[in-house]
Design a protein around this motif. Structure first.
Motif, PDB file in Angstrom:
ATOM      1  N   GLY A  75       0.790  -1.384   0.021  1.00 34.70           N
ATOM      2  CA  GLY A  75       0.035  -0.128  -0.026  1.00 34.70           C
ATOM      3  C   GLY A  75       0.761   1.169  -0.023  1.00 34.70           C
ATOM      4  O   GLY A  75       2.040   1.329   0.486  1.00 34.70           O
ATOM      5  N   PHE A  76       0.393   2.280  -0.400  1.00 35.52           N
ATOM      6  CA  PHE A  76       1.016   3.542  -0.728  1.00 35.52           C
ATOM      7  C   PHE A  76       0.762   4.397   0.391  1.00 35.52           C
ATOM      8  O   PHE A  76      -0.398   4.652   0.909  1.00 35.52           O
ATOM      9  CB  PHE A  76       0.690   4.347  -2.033  1.00 35.52           C
ATOM     10  N   ILE A  77       1.642   5.121   0.880  1.00 39.43           N
ATOM     11  CA  ILE A  77       1.764   6.288   1.759  1.00 39.43           C
ATOM     12  C   ILE A  77       1.757   7.505   1.107  1.00 39.43           C
ATOM     13  O   ILE A  77       2.645   7.833   0.313  1.00 39.43           O
ATOM     14  CB  ILE A  77       2.773   6.279   2.848  1.00 39.43           C
ATOM     15  N   ILE A  78       0.412   8.359   1.327  1.00 38.78           N
ATOM     16  CA  ILE A  78       0.503   9.728   0.775  1.00 38.78           C
ATOM     17  C   ILE A  78       0.605  10.789   1.587  1.00 38.78           C
ATOM     18  O   ILE A  78       0.141  10.742   2.819  1.00 38.78           O
ATOM     19  CB  ILE A  78      -1.064   9.779   0.157  1.00 38.78           C
ATOM     20  N   ILE A  79       1.746  11.762   1.286  1.00 42.95           N
ATOM     21  CA  ILE A  79       1.945  12.799   2.240  1.00 42.95           C
ATOM     22  C   ILE A  79       1.535  14.172   1.253  1.00 42.95           C
ATOM     23  O   ILE A  79       1.873  14.406   0.223  1.00 42.95           O
ATOM     24  CB  ILE A  79       3.405  12.814   2.410  1.00 42.95           C
ATOM     25  N   ILE A  80       0.663  14.846   1.580  1.00 45.13           N
ATOM     26  CA  ILE A  80      -0.020  15.993   0.990  1.00 45.13           C
ATOM     27  C   ILE A  80       0.395  17.352   2.034  1.00 45.13           C
ATOM     28  O   ILE A  80       0.170  17.587   3.155  1.00 45.13           O
ATOM     29  CB  ILE A  80      -1.491  16.190   1.154  1.00 45.13           C
ATOM     30  N   ASP A  81       1.281  17.917   1.165  1.00 48.40           N
ATOM     31  CA  ASP A  81       1.891  19.274   2.115  1.00 48.40           C
ATOM     32  C   ASP A  81       1.061  20.467   1.437  1.00 48.40           C
ATOM     33  O   ASP A  81       1.239  20.818   0.337  1.00 48.40           O
ATOM     34  CB  ASP A  81       3.360  19.489   1.548  1.00 48.40           C
ATOM     35  N   ARG A  82       0.210  20.906   2.300  1.00 47.32           N
ATOM     36  CA  ARG A  82      -0.462  22.215   2.122  1.00 47.32           C
ATOM     37  C   ARG A  82      -0.143  23.068   3.284  1.00 47.32           C
ATOM     38  O   ARG A  82      -1.156  23.832   3.610  1.00 47.32           O
ATOM     39  CB  ARG A  82      -1.847  21.774   2.073  1.00 47.32           C
ATOM     40  N   ARG A  83       0.973  23.489   3.784  1.00 45.95           N
ATOM     41  CA  ARG A  83       1.176  24.134   4.754  1.00 45.95           C
ATOM     42  C   ARG A  83       1.058  25.757   4.568  1.00 45.95           C
ATOM     43  O   ARG A  83       0.874  26.603   5.201  1.00 45.95           O
ATOM     44  CB  ARG A  83       2.599  24.067   5.369  1.00 45.95           C
ATOM     45  N   ARG A  84       1.200  26.193   3.436  1.00 48.89           N
ATOM     46  CA  ARG A  84       1.056  27.400   2.889  1.00 48.89           C
ATOM     47  C   ARG A  84      -0.475  27.781   2.115  1.00 48.89           C
ATOM     48  O   ARG A  84      -0.643  28.926   1.764  1.00 48.89           O
ATOM     49  CB  ARG A  84       2.256  27.817   2.087  1.00 48.89           C
ATOM     50  N   ASP A  85      -1.320  26.630   2.448  1.00 43.40           N
ATOM     51  CA  ASP A  85      -2.544  26.885   1.479  1.00 43.40           C
ATOM     52  C   ASP A  85      -3.496  27.058   2.528  1.00 43.40           C
ATOM     53  O   ASP A  85      -3.276  27.039   3.679  1.00 43.40           O
ATOM     54  CB  ASP A  85      -2.540  25.611   0.751  1.00 43.40           C
ATOM     55  N   LYS A  86      -4.748  26.831   1.758  1.00 43.74           N
ATOM     56  CA  LYS A  86      -5.728  26.961   2.749  1.00 43.74           C
ATOM     57  C   LYS A  86      -6.637  25.703   2.845  1.00 43.74           C
ATOM     58  O   LYS A  86      -6.209  24.603   2.186  1.00 43.74           O
ATOM     59  CB  LYS A  86      -6.735  27.959   1.927  1.00 43.74           C
TER      60      LYS A  86
END
Length: 899
Positions: A75-86
């Protein structure tokens, strides 16, 4: 197995979505979770929501296809980087991933917005909308990367996420593109090798040397190109492997990520696959190349076999044509020479055949695939060689016995002739006395002893010895000689009886009388020609005229008279038989001559227009039939339609023969044209005489001699006429028609002279004019020449040369040419003469002085009032007088023409 190779049905490769990959809205950095799950990172991307669905799906699908099946199954691990977003961006990302992610998910990490308000909204939103995302895996909201480090080791995270994993997106794309290109190269190369191997396996082997050589060359070239492709592919893989391992090579502390390790394994597997493919292909090529080489060896062997077989068959056919065993010693000796020549001629093809058979056996020993085809041909070659050798030995044995037989027959015949001459030489009047009779008896007894020396005491002994090899003709000849021996022995017996009576003591004088009739044949009438079968001893007595000692000394009359005294029946027919014999010989040889001309025209000249034989005619002979044969058809037409019929009318009237030659004087000039063309014909024959065309024509005609021998027949024939006319003159001396015979002989000699002169004339070189405009060629010959040039009346410009010049003079009615004779060897043949032009004098301006002081072989020719004087020395006084006479005739003719 190679995962890259297993993905043949996948449409996506890096090249297809290269632009989307470069946008970097999703990356596969190579990091792994604690359980080895691949990590896909969605870095901050301002326009994430604007990415088209197809582009997003293609990139995510491609990224999930890269890890191995084993890693993907975790299985895949997803990392979503939205530190500067809304929050809205977080929501949109989760919604798109939940709806379009093609792989198995294990965890989803979200780095929430860092601003306070957006973080609070995100906390509330995740609680409210968690079910809307329809994800079956946990979604973990993280405040910072330090929180992320609690779940994933730093070494598996990129620097953007606070980790230590080295990742360059451009380099990653480059590696992926290179690996996929290399995989495609390996696949294409394998397919090319497989296709080439299939073509090789299905190729039908050619049936001739040229096509086999072309096929071998074509396959070898194709093989070389494929080997070059293989080498290039291996080099490409090695270079790629070096590039992937570069970080480790550069720094000992560096380690490859799991994805990079998988890339290394993939490239190594592809290289191993290439190596296996190359080995399999080389093994197959070795077998195929060996078969092609063996095929070429076979085609060469078959080609050489056909050529040697054809030569041997022609040799055997020629040998089979030597069925003649000869009818005389000379003929048998010639046959032995021909057999020897054939044996020598056959040595080279026999050696080639033996060598070829040995070569075939070597091919068999080398495990050639076509053993069943080669072995029978080797057997056939050895059989033909043995047959030729055995047949040659058999021919030699037969001809050897034939030679021995004819030598014995000749000895017997000569003994008979000597015996007949002995009987004829014993004068009747000398044998009337007791002493003369006893002397004659002693001569006879001594002569009969020689029969034992020649093993002729039993006349039939030698005939029975050779009975098995005799032809009907030779049997008849042998029987005739045996009968001749018996007849001569009977003549001796009767002579001995008569002489013994005369040797007895006489009581009264003995009158000189001829022997009793029973001791000799009755006299034949001089006016009747008996058939040969009834005149049993005719040939014996005519042989005496040729071979007897008295005849050899010129005392023919004495021999004839003594034979007439004893046998008395043939002397009156001697002269008539000779003249008749010459006429018959002329007619018979003329018929043979016409037949030979016909065979040349039909068997050679006409065959040059035969479409079935055109391919055998050498290029040097194309369109040169008139050069090779000259005016031979014209000569054949004249002799066949005219001359032969006219001389056949002379059988009953020999005196008409001379008129035939006088009547056809102009027609016989056609030989001059033929002889003038002869040098060109011979030169062409030397160039093309060995061609297959002439050999095939000779084989069809069954000629013993080649064409060049038959092209000499006209030259030989025109000279034969004068010999026959001379013989006729000897037989007709002081009889009616002698004058006409002499005139006919002069005519033929004049034709021969004209032919000879014209042969010299065509060899003149360097004369700028046309010799045909100089009038008739009257004389030609070689002389010593001195020149004396004068200017004015008394002053000498040049002294006469002390050393004479060797010049060949040509006397025409209008001009006298001075030439220098030159002889050259041409291609190992006899020397050919040519005459290099030096000077000329117009006959209208010359004078002649017959005698030069001090030498009766010299004469002078002066020019322009003695301004130029030529002193000419002939080889004899007679030659000088002949030339002076001919020159005076020309000058006298010119004078009369002026008057």
């Amino acid at each position: 197995t190679d995962e890259i190779m297993q993905q043949e049905i996948r449409p996506l490769v890096a090249v297809d979505i290269i632009e989307q990959l470069h946008r970097q809205f999703a990356i596969l950095s190579g990091g792994r979770g604690k359980d080895g799950a691949p990590i896909i990172t969605f870095p901050e991307f301002a326009g994430f929501s604007e990415i088209p669905d197809d582009d997003f799906l293609n990139v995510v699908t491609y990224l999930t296809s890269i890890p191995s099946l084993e890693a993907a199954s975790i299985g895949f691990i997803i990392i979503i980087d939205r530190r500067r977003d809304k929050w809205s961006a977080v929501k949109a990302s989760l919604t798109r991933i939940a709806g379009a992610f093609p792989g198995n998910l294990q965890l989803v990490f979200v780095l929430r917005p860092s601003r306070f308000i957006q973080r609070a909204i995100a906390d509330i939103g995740i609680k409210l909308y968690r079910d809307d995302f329809k994800m079956k895996v946990p979604i973990i909201m993280l405040n910072s990367v330090s929180d992320l480090h609690g779940y994933i080791d730093k070494s598996q995270l990129t620097r953007e996420l606070g980790g230590t994993l080295e990742y360059g997106h451009s380099q990653w794309i480059h590696h992926r593109t290179a690996i996929e290109n290399f995989a495609m190269t390996v696949k294409t190369t394998a397919q090319m090798l497989q296709t080439f191997g299939t073509d090789l396996a299905e190729t039908e082997l050619p049936n001739d040397v040229q096509c086999t050589e072309e096929l071998l060359s074509s396959h070898t070239d194709h093989h070389s190109k494929l080997k070059d492709e293989l080498k290039l592919a291996v080099k490409q893989g090695a270079t790629l492997l070096t590039c992937i391992r570069e970080p480790v090579t550069r720094s000992a502390n560096s380690k490859l990520s799991p994805d990079e390790l998988e890339n290394v394994a993939t490239v190594e597997r592809l290289l191993a696959q290439l190596d296996e493919t190359e080995k399999a292909f080389d093994q197959f090529w070795t077998k195929h190349h060996l078969k092609l080489e063996q095929c070429l060896q076979l085609r060469h062997f078959e080609h050489d076999f056909r050529e040697v077989k054809l030569t041997l068959d022609n040799l055997m056919e020629t040998q089979a044509g030597f069925a003649d065993i000869g009818d005389s010693v000379t003929r048998v000796e010639n046959l032995l020479k021909e057999q020897k020549h054939l044996e020598e001629k056959g040595q080279e093809p026999l050696e080639k055949a033996q060598s070829l058979a040995l070569h075939g056996e070597q091919l068999i020993q080398n495990n050639h695939y076509a053993v069943d085809s080669i072995r029978p041909k080797c057997v056939e070659l050895r059989r033909i060689c043995d047959d030729f050798t055995n047949e040659t030995k058999k021919k030699y044995d037969i001809l050897g016995k034939s030679l021995e037989l004819h030598k014995q027959l000749d000895k017997a015949s000569q003994w008979c002739e000597a015996g007949i001459y002995l009987l004829a030489s014993q004068a009747v009047d000398k044998c009337q006395s007791q002493e003369g009779a006893e002397t004659a008896l002693v001569e006879i007894e001594k002569f009969l002893v020689t029969a034992k020396e020649h093993q002729l005491s039993n006349p039939k002994e030698f005939y029975n010895q050779f009975d098995m090899i005799l032809t009907p003709e030779i049997k008849a000849n042998a029987q005739r000689i045996v009968q001749k021996l018996e007849d001569v022995q009977e003549m001796f017996d009767k002579r001995q009886v008569s002489l013994k009576k005369l040797a007895a003591k006489q009581t009264r004088p003995v009158q000189p009388v001829a022997p009793h009739p029973e001791s000799s044949p009755k006299r034949a009438s001089p006016k009747i020609t008996r058939p040969a079968a009834k005149q049993k001893n005719t040939s014996y007595h005519f042989q005496v005229r040729r071979r007897g000692p008295a005849a050899q000394n010129g005392n023919h009359a004495l021999v004839y008279q003594r034979i007439a005294d004893w046998s008395g029946w043939w002397c009156d027919c001697c002269v008539t038989h000779t003249a008749s014999h010459i006429i018959n010989e002329l007619i018979e040889t003329e018929r043979v001559y016409v037949e030979e001309l016909q065979s040349i025209i039909e068997g050679y000249a006409s065959e040059m227009d035969n479409p079935n034989l055109v391919h055998l005619i050498p290029s040097a002979l194309q369109n040169k039939k008139e050069i090779l044969f000259g005016n031979l058809p014209e000569i054949y037409y004249f002799h066949n339609r005219i001359f032969l019929k006219e001389i056949e009318n002379c059988i009953e009237n020999p005196e008409l023969l001379a008129r035939c030659f006088l009547k056809r004087k102009e027609d016989l000039q056609i030989y001059e044209k033929y002889c003038q063309n002869k040098p060109r014909s011979e030169a062409l024959w030397r160039q093309c005489g060995d061609s297959t065309f002439f050999q095939e024509c000779q084989r069809k005609l069954d000629h013993k001699l080649s064409l060049d021998a038959y092209l000499l027949k006209p030259v030989q024939r025109i000279t034969k006429y004068q010999l026959l006319l001379k013989e006729m003159l000897k037989c007709s001396k002081n009889s009616e028609g002698t004058a006409e015979l002499e005139e006919a002989l002069a005519t033929v000699l004049d034709i021969i002279k004209s032919v000879n002169d014209s042969m010299h004339q065509i060899a003149i070189t360097g004369y700028e004019g046309d010799v045909s405009e100089l009038g008739k060629l009257l004389m030609q010959g070689s002389f010593n020449v001195w020149t004396d040039h004068k200017k004015g009346h008394n002053k000498v410009k040049d002294l006469a040369r002390f050393k004479p010049m060797q010049r060949h003079l040509f006397l025409y009615t209008k001009m006298l040419l001075f030439c220098k004779k030159r002889e050259e060897n041409t291609d190992g043949h006899e020397k050919t003469a040519s005459y290099s032009f030096k000077n000329s004098l117009k006959m209208s301006t010359v004078g002649i002085t017959e005698n030069v002081k001090g030498d009766n072989k010299k004469f002078e020719i002066w020019y322009n009032g003695r301004e130029e004087v030529y002193i000419i020395q002939a080889s004899s006084v007679e030659l000088k007088n002949t030339w002076i006479s001919e020159i005076r005739k020309v000058l006298t003719g010119q004078l009369e023409a002026c008057r």
